[in-house]
Enzyme design. Structure first.
Site, short mmCIF file in Angstrom:
data_model
loop_
_atom_site.label_atom_id
_atom_site.label_comp_id
_atom_site.label_asym_id
_atom_site.label_seq_id
_atom_site.Cartn_x
_atom_site.Cartn_y
_atom_site.Cartn_z
N LYS A 268 -73.34 72.37 4.41
CA LYS A 268 -73.02 72.17 5.61
C LYS A 268 -72.25 73.12 6.28
CE LYS A 268 -70.47 68.26 7.85
NZ LYS A 268 -69.49 67.01 7.43
N LYS A 280 -62.47 61.42 16.21
CA LYS A 280 -61.50 61.20 15.31
C LYS A 280 -60.19 61.27 15.96
CE LYS A 280 -63.84 64.07 11.78
NZ LYS A 280 -63.79 63.05 10.73
N ASP A 350 -69.73 60.21 14.16
CA ASP A 350 -68.80 60.98 13.08
C ASP A 350 -69.41 61.31 11.71
OD1 ASP A 350 -66.87 62.56 12.49
OD2 ASP A 350 -65.36 61.00 12.06
N GLU A 352 -72.05 62.81 10.87
CA GLU A 352 -73.11 63.87 11.37
C GLU A 352 -73.44 64.70 10.45
OE1 GLU A 352 -69.90 64.40 11.40
OE2 GLU A 352 -69.76 66.42 10.53
N ARG A 354 -74.68 64.30 7.51
CA ARG A 354 -75.69 63.81 7.06
C ARG A 354 -76.94 64.12 7.91
NH1 ARG A 354 -73.41 57.92 5.63
NH2 ARG A 354 -71.49 59.28 5.73
N1 BES Z 1 -66.56 65.95 7.83
C1 BES Z 1 -66.13 64.79 7.63
C2 BES Z 1 -65.67 64.16 6.44
C3 BES Z 1 -64.20 64.84 5.96
C4 BES Z 1 -63.41 63.98 6.67
C5 BES Z 1 -63.95 65.59 5.22
C6 BES Z 1 -62.03 64.10 6.41
C7 BES Z 1 -62.75 65.92 4.76
C8 BES Z 1 -61.69 65.60 5.36
C9 BES Z 1 -67.47 63.96 8.15
O1 BES Z 1 -68.53 64.48 8.94
C10 BES Z 1 -67.17 62.47 8.43
O2 BES Z 1 -66.49 62.39 9.67
N2 BES Z 1 -67.42 61.65 7.71
C11 BES Z 1 -66.94 60.22 7.98
C12 BES Z 1 -68.26 59.20 7.55
C13 BES Z 1 -68.09 57.92 8.20
C14 BES Z 1 -68.04 57.83 9.60
C15 BES Z 1 -68.80 57.03 7.38
C16 BES Z 1 -65.66 59.79 7.10
O3 BES Z 1 -65.79 60.33 6.06
O4 BES Z 1 -64.87 58.98 7.82
ZN ZN Z 2 -68.02 66.53 9.24
MN MN Z 3 -67.78 63.74 10.88
#
Ligand code: BES
Ligand code: ZN
Ligand code: MN
Length: 502
Positions: A268, A280, A350, A352, A354
């Protein structure tokens, strides 16, 4: 730094500094005992004064020890002798490097790789010593206008091997250690670079530069038009909200036999994740520059393959984009069509990672892979589940999962497996499209992997969620270079005689 093997009589080594270990309770290691003998018991007499216990990470620099050819002796605490293991070796080496880099010697000889560790070969302890040293020397200061460099940085390190001989194994330990350290330094550098410098285009440029290092590595970069032709509607929906164009970086390393199925690594490469319209919170949002660490680890691992001239075929694929809110951005409820033809309801913009990965995973099919591993800072939930010590591992293949876990153990860059049972799949049901991009409450890391699994049924596949392991927060904020160690070890293991058919 430069590393060379040193052998023979320890007291006769001409060097600015000899590094020797002392265990807890002032118990002399074998090299320390040899120095004590050569100095007629002077080392023991110094230790009796009580300034140095041998506690793990403790250091004491001694000058003019009688009977020595060296200028200094650096005592390093190794902790309890019975508990001395690879992490303890790493800690002791890091302590020595930290002190020496700020002090004066330009070179030193370490005896720490000789301290016995159950189940660890000389190859392993030498390699680990190099990795820990390079880790200790790493700095990210390219964005500072003034850099405080040590006046006389450590330049050369001798690795003392006593009466043992130099061999193919010891030479490999050094070249593998350096290649892994350089690969992980590259991953750290790309991770630490800010989002306004490290864009998808910048990442692609760095990949192209890697390609110029070796004839075995061919690099190709697809732009948005080419991705559109391939039908990568999921990936392109993420970059629509950003003014930086998305890139699909493909690195094709052919070190193995012609026709041998390659291992495909998919990382990624989200160079900044603001969340998109599902934006966020602003606290610590700067850390979302690290959302490309999976991609960075693929570049780092490809660089290590090139440096070791590894005898295996490896393809690295890095889908790269930003995720920002804007008038063109994905909106919650939007439905996009992936390269596989499956439609996806974007319930949360968010989620994204995947979306960009699924199209890259479909693209991977064309390489008829022996195995595919994707690496992604995919879910905050993984940090809740595993913290920062282990990466999350999910896989559709038992043998491959064991191989990855094993590579993690061997490299000290560990992963821990979570289930990918069908029971979780229904959390992704959508009323309007084939699949939703979020799985609702509970098991966020697993449902993210379930989403990816819908695009990986044509090959053996493992997924590493590195959200907790790719970087550190707080005062030590910085990329860790993980999981370059695990991935390189995995590839090294695949180069040896193979038990399985994969
Ligand atoms: N890049 C983030 C995951 C992440 C968050 C990694 C904080 C490290 C620290 C990813 O794109 C994301 O935002 N995932 C969401 C998924 C949710 C919306 C289902 C998450 O983990 O909150
Ligand atoms: Zn992300
Ligand atoms: Mn995200």
């Amino acid at each position: 730094m430069e590393y060379t093997l040193k052998r023979g009589d320890l007291a006769k080594q001409k060097t600015a500094c000899l590094i020797v270990g002392v265990y807890a309770g002032r118990e002399l290691s074998e090299p320390a005992a040899a120095l004590d003998k050569a100095s007629n018991g002077q080392l023991q007499r110094i230790l009796k004064k009580g300034d140095f216990e041998g506690k793990s990470g403790q250091t004491l620099l001694l000058y003019d020890l009688p009977g020595m050819a060296c200028e200094r002796v650096l005592l390093v605490g190794a902790g309890a002798s019975k508990e001395f293991d690879l992490p303890a070796l790493r800690k002791a080496t890091a302590a020595a490097i930290g002190l020496l880099n700020d002090a004066h010697p330009l070179e030193a000889i370490t005896t720490l790789s000789l301290l016995p560790i159950a189940d660890a070969s000389l190859y392993r302890t030498l390699r680990e010593t190099i990795l820990a040293s390079e880790e200790g020397l790493y700095r990210f200061d390219q964005c500072k206008s003034e850099v405080k460099k040590p006046k006389r940085p450590l330049k050369r390190m001798g690795l003392f091997i006593g009466t043992r001989r130099r061999s193919r194994i010891t030479d490999k330990a050094i070249s593998h250690g350096l290649a892994m350290a350089n690969g992980s330094a590259l991953a750290k550098e790309l991770g630490n670079l800010p989002g306004n410098i490290c864009t998808p285009t910048y990442l692609a440029g760095r990949a192209r530069a890697l390609g110029r290092r070796s004839r075995k590595l061919k690099v190709q970069v697809l732009g948005e038009r080419q991705m559109k032709e391939l039908g990568m509607g999921a990936l392109l929906s993420v970059s629509r909200g950003s003014s930086q164009p998305a890139k699909l970086i493909i690195m094709d390393y052919r070190g193995g036999k012609v026709g041998e199925k390659p291992v495909v690594l998919v990382g990624k490469g989200l160079t900044f994740d603001a969340g998109g319209i599902s934006i966020k919170p602003s606290a610590a949002m700067d850390e979302m520059k690290y959302d490309m660490c999976g991609g960075a680890s693929v570049l780092g691992t490809m660089a290590a393959c090139v440096e070791m001239s590894l005898g295996i075929n490896v393809i690295g694929i890095v889908p790269s984009s930003e995720n920002l809110p804007d008038g063109n951005a994905n909106k919650p409820g939007d439905i996009v069509t992936s390269m596989s033809g499956k439609t996806i309801e974007v319930l949360n913009t968010d989620a994204e990672g995947r979306l960009i990965l699924c199209d890259a995973l479909s693209y991977a099919e064309r390489f008829k892979p022996a195995a595919v591993i994707d690496i992604a800072t995919l879910t905050g939930a993984c940090i809740v589940a595993l913290g920062s010590h282990a990466s999350g591992l999910l896989s559709n293949d038992e043998e491959l999962a064991d191989e990855v876990l094993d590579a993690g153990k061997e490299s000290g860059d560990r992963a821990w497996r979570l289930p990918l049972w069908d029971d979780y799949q229904s959390q992704l049901d959508s009323n309007f499209a084939d699949i939703a991009n979020i799985g609702g409450k509970g098991a966020g890391t697993i449902t993210a992997a379930c989403f990816l699994s819908r695009f990986t049924d044509k090959y053996r596949w493992a997924h590493l969620d590195i959200a907790g392991t790719a970087w550190k927060s707080g005062s030590e904020k910085g990329a860790t270079g993980r999981p370059v160690g695990l991935l390189t070890q995995f590839l090294l293991q695949r180069c040896g005689p193979r038990k399985s058919k994969a």
